[in-house]
Design an enzyme around this catalytic site. Structure first.
Site, PDB file in Angstrom:
ATOM      1  N   ARG A 275       0.834  -1.222   0.000  1.00 47.54           N
ATOM      2  CA  ARG A 275       0.000   0.000   0.000  1.00 47.54           C
ATOM      3  C   ARG A 275       0.862   1.263   0.000  1.00 47.54           C
ATOM      4  NH1 ARG A 275      -3.250   3.005   4.361  1.00 47.54           N
ATOM      5  NH2 ARG A 275      -5.103   3.795   3.303  1.00 47.54           N
TER       6      ARG A 275
ATOM      7  N   ILE B   4      -7.144   8.214  -0.627  1.00 49.32           N
ATOM      8  CA  ILE B   4      -7.102   6.756  -0.692  1.00 49.32           C
ATOM      9  C   ILE B   4      -7.886   6.317   0.541  1.00 49.32           C
ATOM     10  CG2 ILE B   4      -4.753   6.850   0.312  1.00 49.32           C
ATOM     11  CD1 ILE B   4      -4.224   4.047  -0.802  1.00 49.32           C
ATOM     12  N   SER B   5      -8.903   5.485   0.349  1.00 48.06           N
ATOM     13  CA  SER B   5      -9.766   5.063   1.461  1.00 48.06           C
ATOM     14  C   SER B   5      -8.946   4.287   2.492  1.00 48.06           C
ATOM     15  CB  SER B   5     -10.882   4.150   0.952  1.00 48.06           C
ATOM     16  OG  SER B   5     -11.618   4.783  -0.067  1.00 48.06           O
ATOM     17  N   ASN B   6      -9.456   4.222   3.734  1.00 51.18           N
ATOM     18  CA  ASN B   6      -8.724   3.425   4.723  1.00 51.18           C
ATOM     19  C   ASN B   6      -8.888   1.937   4.387  1.00 51.18           C
ATOM     20  OD1 ASN B   6     -10.947   2.211   6.259  1.00 51.18           O
ATOM     21  ND2 ASN B   6     -11.359   4.304   6.943  1.00 51.18           N
TER      22      ASN B   6
END
Ligand code: SAH
Length: 215
Positions: free
Chosen positions: A37, A63-65
């Site tokens: 990531r 960027i989403s968790n």
């Protein structure tokens, strides 16, 4: 770019945390354990890449968790070979998760620089099963339709009708739905040509899904 033992160790810890938060799908957890990531975020945030946090990316997007990514992916029930349309490429991380699950991924982004950056990253990291498109996700990809699954990763103020008709019969769409700061996760299954079934899940916060494109 390096993926060190330290990064790999941090990913194992993240996966443990996601399990504790209720993610059960082993394939999803394995994908998250595999994907670096930290390659998808700005280097300034690298130390926190494996915290369960969202991060800003270019153009005021996020960027989403990892929990949100895992939750949406689990709801999609991805099978190898599924043809999946993702709306909102952003950093490209969610598309990489779908690709690791051996889906054929078509991802659309309305910001040209984000789309270009993700495309380069997919080539560098080796995801031949992701195709990137610069365009307005409200319109979908009628030429590539129908899709087994559609995943929207921005808050949809309405259910995009043009996307529903790009679903195969028996296919499903997962989307955060709502106009305000908080959205409800919806899963819509296309039972028949004109028959859809809707189910509501937990609440989340996404950046808005906007009409049109930006360069
Ligand atoms: N899936 C992304 C999440 C990015 S945030 C990731 O893993 O990083 C949501 C993204 O949706 C933003 O990049 C935003 O620009 C994009 N977006 C919003 N409305 C859109 C639309 N109509 N069509 C395509 N992309 C859209």
């Amino acid at each position: 770019m390096l993926d060190t033992y330290r990064h790999q160790g941090l990913r194992k810890r993240l996966v443990q945390e996601l399990k504790e938060l209720g993610i059960k799908d082993w394939n999803v957890l394995n994908a998250i354990e595999k994907i670096p990531r930290h390659f998808f975020i700005e280097s300034a945030f690298e130390d926190d890449a494996y915290e369960n946090k969202p991060f800003p990316i270019e153009r005021g997007q996020t960027i989403s968790n990892p929990y949100t990514v895992a939750y949406q992916t689990e709801l999609l029930e991805v099978k190898a070979g599924d043809k999946i349309l993702e709306i909102g490429t952003g950093s490209g991380y969610q598309a990489a998760v779908l690709a690791t699950l051996q889906a054929q991924v078509y991802t659309i982004e309305r910001h040209q620089p984000l789309s270009t950056k993700a495309k380069i990253l997919f080539t560098q990291l080796g995801y031949p099963n992701i195709q990137t498109f610069y365009g307005d996700g409200f319109k979908g990809l009628p030429q590539q339709a129908p899709f087994d699954k559609i995943l929207i990763t921005a808050a949809a103020p309405e259910i995009p009708k043009q996307l529903l008709v790009q679903l195969k019969i028996g296919g499903c769409m997962v989307l955060p739905f709502g106009k305000g700061d908080i959205q409800e996760m919806l899963k819509i299954v296309r039972l028949d040509k004109n028959e859809f079934e809707k189910e509501t899940f937990s609440t989340f916060t996404f950046v808005p899904m906007l009409k049109g494109i930006e360069d």
